[in-house]
Design an enzyme around this catalytic site. Structure first.
Site, PDB file in Angstrom:
ATOM      1  N   CYS A  75      39.066  38.153  46.599  1.00 33.84           N
ATOM      2  CA  CYS A  75      39.934  39.270  46.939  1.00 33.84           C
ATOM      3  C   CYS A  75      40.972  39.574  45.866  1.00 33.84           C
ATOM      4  O   CYS A  75      41.268  40.726  45.581  1.00 33.84           O
ATOM      5  CB  CYS A  75      40.604  39.030  48.278  1.00 33.84           C
ATOM      6  SG  CYS A  75      41.554  37.515  48.342  1.00 33.84           S
ATOM      7  N   ASP A 102      42.315  48.195  50.997  1.00 39.84           N
ATOM      8  CA  ASP A 102      41.815  46.839  50.776  1.00 39.84           C
ATOM      9  C   ASP A 102      40.483  46.922  50.049  1.00 39.84           C
ATOM     10  O   ASP A 102      39.442  47.173  50.660  1.00 39.84           O
ATOM     11  CB  ASP A 102      41.646  46.117  52.108  1.00 39.84           C
ATOM     12  CG  ASP A 102      41.283  44.646  51.905  1.00 39.84           C
ATOM     13  OD1 ASP A 102      41.071  44.237  50.730  1.00 39.84           O
ATOM     14  OD2 ASP A 102      41.213  43.909  52.909  1.00 39.84           O
ATOM     15  N   HIS A 130      44.910  36.215  51.763  1.00 38.49           N
ATOM     16  CA  HIS A 130      44.235  37.431  51.306  1.00 38.49           C
ATOM     17  C   HIS A 130      45.196  38.205  50.402  1.00 38.49           C
ATOM     18  O   HIS A 130      46.406  38.047  50.466  1.00 38.49           O
ATOM     19  CB  HIS A 130      43.840  38.282  52.526  1.00 38.49           C
ATOM     20  CG  HIS A 130      42.908  39.383  52.213  1.00 38.49           C
ATOM     21  ND1 HIS A 130      41.749  39.209  51.491  1.00 38.49           N
ATOM     22  CD2 HIS A 130      42.931  40.705  52.541  1.00 38.49           C
ATOM     23  CE1 HIS A 130      41.118  40.367  51.374  1.00 38.49           C
ATOM     24  NE2 HIS A 130      41.827  41.294  52.006  1.00 38.49           N
TER      25      HIS A 130
END
Lengths: 651, 321
Positions: free
Chosen positions: A412, A472, A456
């Site tokens: 991520c 995202d 994250h």
């Protein structure tokens, strides 16, 4: 001197118990201590036992002094400090072990048992767990049994010592509970324990470089637990904002130090239903406060909102803390942004990641608008061969270039970083948010567990009219990461890899049960702080409990309990000589209605009864004879039976 | 001086021992009239391997009791009349030079008998007294560097006349302690006295009396008596009594641990004489005055005129646990 150091095996009976007490006191420290200290500890224990067993002499005072100095320097060298919990407990442990080497008398053993109690207590300075209480009960039981073994000697069996120790602990338990409930808890403690900074807890850090979060993804440790007042939001809605990173040096993103920004809350416009919940945060040693998307209200006064809507506390979280938050998932932040801020949020270091900058300019001109450009970048990440992996290849300089054009594998943080750079390259303000995403619902506790593996990173871009808008990029690459959650994904993979679906499922369920218990324990016991105490006192009807009032209550209750326990003990006391034959004889005496004089023997008393003529002489003689035989003769059991029948038969 | 016995008629075992005891008591009772308690105490004292001190006025049968005991129990008997010129050698014996053999030969004194009557022991000098008391304690005597064992059983009955004050050397407390019991005989009751006056001469009767036991049997009796059970409850009672003698305001010096041991030993023997299943508090009470009377030093302010009264007061003040 030599004679004084000699051992005669007199401690052989109690020494193993003392050693057991010391070792059990060491157990909770072992994971935190350097291996050489635990090794030296056990070595000293074994050495001392062998000395006693073989009746050797203890090491000379020179050797002991040298060992003490050596160990002291060892601790100093290992920790480069002698203050704080880590070096403190290390010194305590090693010096207790060395004390063994000069233990000759019972007095020395007392000192060792005191030390083991101190060791047990000092383990609580680190962290308290669910198993801390059972552990302490067991270790105190062992230490007190060792104490009793030392004083009792041969007359008491080990089992009796255990029973006595257990009884003593039982008597102490109500006192401990009363003290725990009523001892005034103060928001700012009288003392502060210097926390061991060398032991970093796993968790997100203040900065983000490639590889930071993927190292967390393997950690199963709980970051925080959340209990929602109403329904738990969907996984895709569960973005736990932590800190916001705004500066980029070509490789690493950094944020601001925590600070109050009075205007930050006013920048938020909310719509829709509020979500109320309570977060129980595990110690992070950091100031960041995690909350669902945008928080608007929070319970602790020491929490504040800084720039970029990031919540923080004025002191780091050294202990587990629970706080309540009200959040909204429909929101708009900073619809207006000044030119100064726009350029600030879109600055990039000169000449870094040139290939990315070139690509961004080209795609922006193709897209036509900022929002279309955002969409096209996400589509690029989705359609082209980008892979989500926990084990990405290393990136050299210009990591964004290397990632976007060469390796195309990342976690991520790679996607968030690349996306933010793409945005900033064309002048769109972008920032990175570090936090947690998802979390696992514990069906037993009804709460949400957020683990370190849920860490994250995502981005927020500022679009005209929309304000700061959450994007995202990982969701574009690996939507299942967002929908299922990191831990479940990792868990499924683990189960498949070992081919153990059912057992691992069972294991998982057991872990959830443990977690539910842990959460309840945290909430009820470990979380019993000043607030909880205040509300409990209110429930008891004590309004505005002052320090003085609480202390008086505590003293009164403790005094009352001590008296109660004493009365119970006194009532339970039976004079040792009232044996069964004597009790039966007393029944007989009661039935006669006469009272023996002081010093009147049973035979004389029987003669006196006979004189009254109220009772058959034969019965009285039989009872008296049976009583004397049962109580003073050899043939006790048979005589006792005779006595019982005779007394029962008597009218 | 052993007598022929009629042991053939005696059944074996424990019953035999009991029968012997009962016969001994009956025999003694025919000579010493109306003094059953004193007879029982004297036998108990003997069975407990203790020594007996009889303290009373002359003519009350002190000597008669001792002589009767030796006759009935079949023990060799010697009487030593203690006088102010008595020397230790008169008790222990002397080595005499024999001209024909050219060697010294030990001539045993009266102490080498199974039952000694030390008559009017307080008339002799402390030196002579201590020769006797040492023999009592050690069960042996040393003469000219040789240690000679005294016969077994060895039982000393000493008499003392409390009325005499002039020219006597009363036994000090430490020496009194060597006697397990001290008893008084007292005047006989009217009926007994009448029979005594009217009846046969006791000395003549004594000659005709038969021994009911042998020294070996007496030793067996002593062993049996020492095995009478003593329970924890009884020890508590003895301890309570002893503690009371130490704490009571009436008593200056209470009983020593040795005194307590003596009390239990005497009570054991008494329980055996009484044929009890164990030592009962009654047995302790029965021997208490005899065992404790001469071991207690009453306080100067005491209201009790005699040791017996004091002992009864102790028994009346201590509850039986």
């Amino acid at each position: 001197m030599t004679r004084a150091r000699g051992t005669d095996g007199s401690l052989l009976a109690s020494l193993p118990w003392t050693l057991a007490a010391l070792i059990i006191a060491l157990v909770p420290h072992v994971p935190f201590l350097p291996v050489w200290i635990s090794g030296a500890f056990l070595g000293c224990a074994a050495w001392r036992y062998i000395i006693e067993k073989r009746r050797r002499t203890l090491p000379s005072s020179w050797l002991r002094a040298a060992l003490a100095l050596f160990c002291f320097l060892g601790v100093l060298f290992t920790y480069s400090s002698i203050s704080g919990v880590g070096p403190g407990s290390a010194l305590l442990a090693i010096m207790a072990a060395l004390k063994l080497l000069e233990t000759r008398k019972r007095r020395d053993q007392f000192v060792l048992l005191f030390l083991s109690i101190f060791l047990v207590m000092s383990s609580l300075l680190r962290e308290q767990y669910l198993w801390s209480l059972p552990y302490m009960v067991v270790s105190l039981l062992v230490i007190m049994s060792a104490w009793l073994r030392m004083s009792a000697g041969e007359s008491q069996s080990p089992r009796q010592s255990f029973a006595t120790a257990g009884r003593l602990l039982m008597y102490a338990a109500p006192l401990a509970i009363v003290m725990w409930v009523f001892f005034p808890r103060i928001a700012t403690p009288f003392w502060t324990v210097p926390i061991d900074t060398s032991q970093a807890t796993s968790g997100i850090s203040d900065t983000m470089s490639p590889g930071d979060i993927s190292s967390l993804s393997m950690s199963n440790e709980v970051a925080f637990r959340v209990s929602f007042d109403d329904a738990i939001p969907e996984p895709r809605e569960r973005y736990w904002r932590g800190l916001v990173l705004i500066r980029f040096n070509g490789r690493t993103w950094t944020g601001r130090d925590p600070g109050i920004s009075p205007g930050a809350l006013e920048q938020i416009e909310v719509t829709g239903e509020p979500i109320d919940y309570e977060v129980t945060l595990e110690p992070t040693r950091q100031q960041w406060v995690f909350a669902l998307d945008v928080p608007t209200q929070w319970s602790l006064s020491e929490i504040f909102m800084g720039p970029d809507q990031q919540l923080a506390r004025n002191v780091p979280f050294e202990q587990r803390v629970a706080y309540r938050i009200t959040s909204f998932t429909n929101y708009k932040i900073s619809a207006e942004l000044s030119n100064l801020y726009r350029s600030w949020y879109s600055s990039l270091p000169e000449g870094s990641n040139p290939r990315t900058a070139e690509l961004a300019r080209q795609m922006r001109s193709d897209a036509g608008s900022d929002s279309a450009y955002v969409e096209s970048v996400l589509q690029k990440l989705n359609r082209e061969e980008y892979f989500y992996t926990l084990d990405p290849p290393p990136l050299g300089s210009d990591p964004v270039d290397r990632f976007l054009f060469d390796t195309k594998r990342g976690f991520c943080e790679h996607y968030a970083s690349a996306f933010a750079v793409m945005m900033r390259s064309v002048g769109i303000p972008a920032r990175i948010v570090l936090g947690y995403q998802g979390g696992e619902i514990n069906p037993l506790g009804g709460h949400l567990i957020v683990r370190q593996s849920d860490a994250h990173a995502w981005t927020e871009v500022w679009l005209d009219g929309l304000g700061w808008y959450r994007v995202d990029p990982t969701a574009a690459v690996a939507p299942e990461r967002i929908d299922i959650g990191a831990s479940d994904a990792a868990f499924e993979a683990f189960g498949r890899a070992w081919g153990l679906t059912a057992p691992s499922r069972l294991l998982h369920r057991a872990k959830l049960a443990w977690d539910a218990l842990d959460a309840k324990w945290n909430e009820l016991v470990l979380g019993y702080g000043p607030d909880a105490q205040n509300s409990f006192m209110k429930w008891l009807g004590m309004n505005n409990p002052t320090w003085r009032k609480m202390m008086l209550t505590l003293i009164a209750l403790v005094g009352g309990l001590v008296m109660l326990i004493s009365v119970v003990l006194m009532l339970r006391y039976r004079p040792p000589l009232k044996d069964n034959a004597a009790l039966l004889y007393q029944q007989f005496v009661k039935k006669t209605g006469l009272e023996p004089h002081t010093g009147e023997t049973a035979l004389v008393f029987a003669a006196r009864i006979a004189k009254t003529g109220q009772f058959p002489e034969q019965t009285v003689d039989e009872i008296t004879e049976a009583y004397l035989d049962a109580r003073y003769g050899r043939n006790n059991a048979a005589a006792f039976e005779r006595l019982r029948t005779a007394v029962r038969a008597m009218a | 001086m052993q007598r022929s016995t009629t042991l053939e008629t005696v059944p074996a075992g424990r019953n035999a021992q009991r029968a012997v005891l009962d016969r001994a008591r009956t025999s003694l009772g025919t000579i010493i009239l109306g003094k059953d308690e004193q007879i029982s105490l004297a036998i108990a004292c003997l069975l407990a391997r203790g020594h007996l001190l009889i303290e009373d006025l002359p003519g009350l049968g002190k000597t008669m009791l001792a002589q009767a005991l030796s006759r009935v129990l079949g023990l060799t008997f010697r009487r030593i009349q203690f006088t102010s010129d008595l020397l230790p050698a008169d008790i222990i014996g002397v080595s005499v030079f024999r001209q024909n053999s050219g060697e010294f030969e030990f001539q045993p004194g009266p102490i080498f008998s199974q039952l000694i009557l030390a008559d009017e022991v307080n008339r002799a000098t402390p030196k002579a007294q201590s020769a006797l008391l040492e023999a009592m304690e050690e069960h042996q005597v040393s003469v000219d560097g040789n240690t000679r064992e005294l016969p077994v059983p060895f039982f000393v009955v000493a008499t003392q006349n409390p009325g005499d004050q002039i020219g006597t050397f009363p036994l000090p407390e430490s020496q009194l302690d060597r006697f397990l019991m001290r008893i008084e005989i007292g005047y006989p009751n009217e009926e007994s006295e009448r029979e005594l006056i009217a009846g046969e001469d006791r000395r003549a009767m004594l000659k005709n009396i038969d021994a009911v036991t042998t020294p070996e049997m007496l030793i067996a009796l002593q062993q049996a008596a020492s095995k009478v059970p003593v329970t924890d409850a009884l020890i508590s009672y003895v301890q309570a009594l002893v503690r009371h003698t130490r704490e009571s305001a009436e008593i200056e010096i209470g009983m020593s641990p040795r005194g307590a041991q003596a009390l239990v030993a005497a009570a054991r023997a008494y329980a055996y004489v009484e044929n009890h299943a164990g030592v009962y508090p009654d047995d302790v009470q029965a021997v208490f005055a005899a065992v404790a009377g001469h071991r207690l030093k009453p306080a100067g302010s005491t209201r009790f005129r005699s040791p017996a009264e004091l002992c009864q007061h102790v028994l009346d003040s201590v509850a039986i646990p």
